[in-house]
Write a protein that holds these residues in place. Sequence first.
Motif, PDB file in Angstrom:
ATOM      1  N   VAL A 151       0.870  -1.166   0.000  1.00  0.00           N
ATOM      2  CA  VAL A 151       0.000   0.000   0.000  1.00  0.00           C
ATOM      3  C   VAL A 151       0.910   1.220   0.000  1.00  0.00           C
ATOM      4  O   VAL A 151       1.690   1.416   0.921  1.00  0.00           O
ATOM      5  N   LEU A 152       0.809   1.997  -1.057  1.00  0.00           N
ATOM      6  CA  LEU A 152       1.684   3.147  -1.268  1.00  0.00           C
ATOM      7  C   LEU A 152       0.962   4.434  -0.889  1.00  0.00           C
ATOM      8  O   LEU A 152      -0.132   4.701  -1.393  1.00  0.00           O
ATOM      9  N   ALA A 153       1.566   5.224  -0.010  1.00  0.00           N
ATOM     10  CA  ALA A 153       1.043   6.557   0.266  1.00  0.00           C
ATOM     11  C   ALA A 153       1.233   7.369  -1.005  1.00  0.00           C
ATOM     12  O   ALA A 153       2.357   7.555  -1.471  1.00  0.00           O
ATOM     13  N   TYR A 154       0.145   7.829  -1.585  1.00  0.00           N
ATOM     14  CA  TYR A 154       0.176   8.428  -2.916  1.00  0.00           C
ATOM     15  C   TYR A 154      -0.461   9.809  -2.888  1.00  0.00           C
ATOM     16  O   TYR A 154      -1.567   9.975  -2.396  1.00  0.00           O
ATOM     17  N   SER A 155       0.261  10.785  -3.430  1.00  0.00           N
ATOM     18  CA  SER A 155      -0.258  12.157  -3.473  1.00  0.00           C
ATOM     19  C   SER A 155      -0.711  12.567  -4.872  1.00  0.00           C
ATOM     20  O   SER A 155      -1.420  13.548  -5.026  1.00  0.00           O
ATOM     21  N   GLY A 156      -0.255  11.838  -5.870  1.00  0.00           N
ATOM     22  CA  GLY A 156      -0.529  12.233  -7.245  1.00  0.00           C
ATOM     23  C   GLY A 156       0.571  13.102  -7.819  1.00  0.00           C
ATOM     24  O   GLY A 156       0.535  13.472  -8.986  1.00  0.00           O
ATOM     25  N   GLY A 157       1.560  13.425  -7.005  1.00  0.00           N
ATOM     26  CA  GLY A 157       2.683  14.236  -7.453  1.00  0.00           C
ATOM     27  C   GLY A 157       3.719  13.410  -8.204  1.00  0.00           C
ATOM     28  O   GLY A 157       3.570  12.187  -8.384  1.00  0.00           O
TER      29      GLY A 157
ATOM     30  N   ILE B 257      -1.391  -0.949  -4.368  1.00  0.00           N
ATOM     31  CA  ILE B 257      -2.641  -0.308  -3.976  1.00  0.00           C
ATOM     32  C   ILE B 257      -2.253   1.045  -3.410  1.00  0.00           C
ATOM     33  O   ILE B 257      -1.396   1.137  -2.528  1.00  0.00           O
ATOM     34  N   CYS B 258      -2.843   2.101  -3.928  1.00  0.00           N
ATOM     35  CA  CYS B 258      -2.496   3.444  -3.481  1.00  0.00           C
ATOM     36  C   CYS B 258      -3.426   3.914  -2.370  1.00  0.00           C
ATOM     37  O   CYS B 258      -4.585   3.510  -2.291  1.00  0.00           O
ATOM     38  N   PHE B 259      -2.892   4.782  -1.538  1.00  0.00           N
ATOM     39  CA  PHE B 259      -3.651   5.365  -0.446  1.00  0.00           C
ATOM     40  C   PHE B 259      -3.417   6.874  -0.466  1.00  0.00           C
ATOM     41  O   PHE B 259      -2.284   7.338  -0.490  1.00  0.00           O
TER      42      PHE B 259
END
Length: 129
Positions: free
Chosen positions: A1-7, A25-27
């Motif tokens: 599970v990846l902490a994802y900002s969209g950056g 899986i993004c978070f």
Amino acid sequence: VLAYSGGLDTSVILVWLVQKGFEVICFCANVGQGEEDYEAVKKKALGCGASKIHIEDLRSEFVTDFIFPAVKCNAIYESRYLLGTSIARPCIAKAQVKVAQMEEFGTKDKQFVTNILIVAKVATVWSKI
């Protein structure tokens, strides 16, 4: 599970992990950081190869469990900056671990990211202060 900002940084690591053969899986967490287009973040994560994305609204928990205690203890850096970003990280990590547990991450593949476990413990301790 990846902490994802969209950056850029999280999008590059997402693509790299997918290319290495990992299911990612993004978070993404909303802690009140301003106007964010979460639909665009979702579209970008899926477009970069994420199998799914969880977007959680943590604003209420962040304020009651993290901001209020920080204000009570005068958590200010260099006598002038509020610690918004650093205070948000344990809140985000705690929710990210819940997503990982919900996805049964670690039991299925017998893998779990050690850093996430450490951050989760810190988040749990912090939320009890």
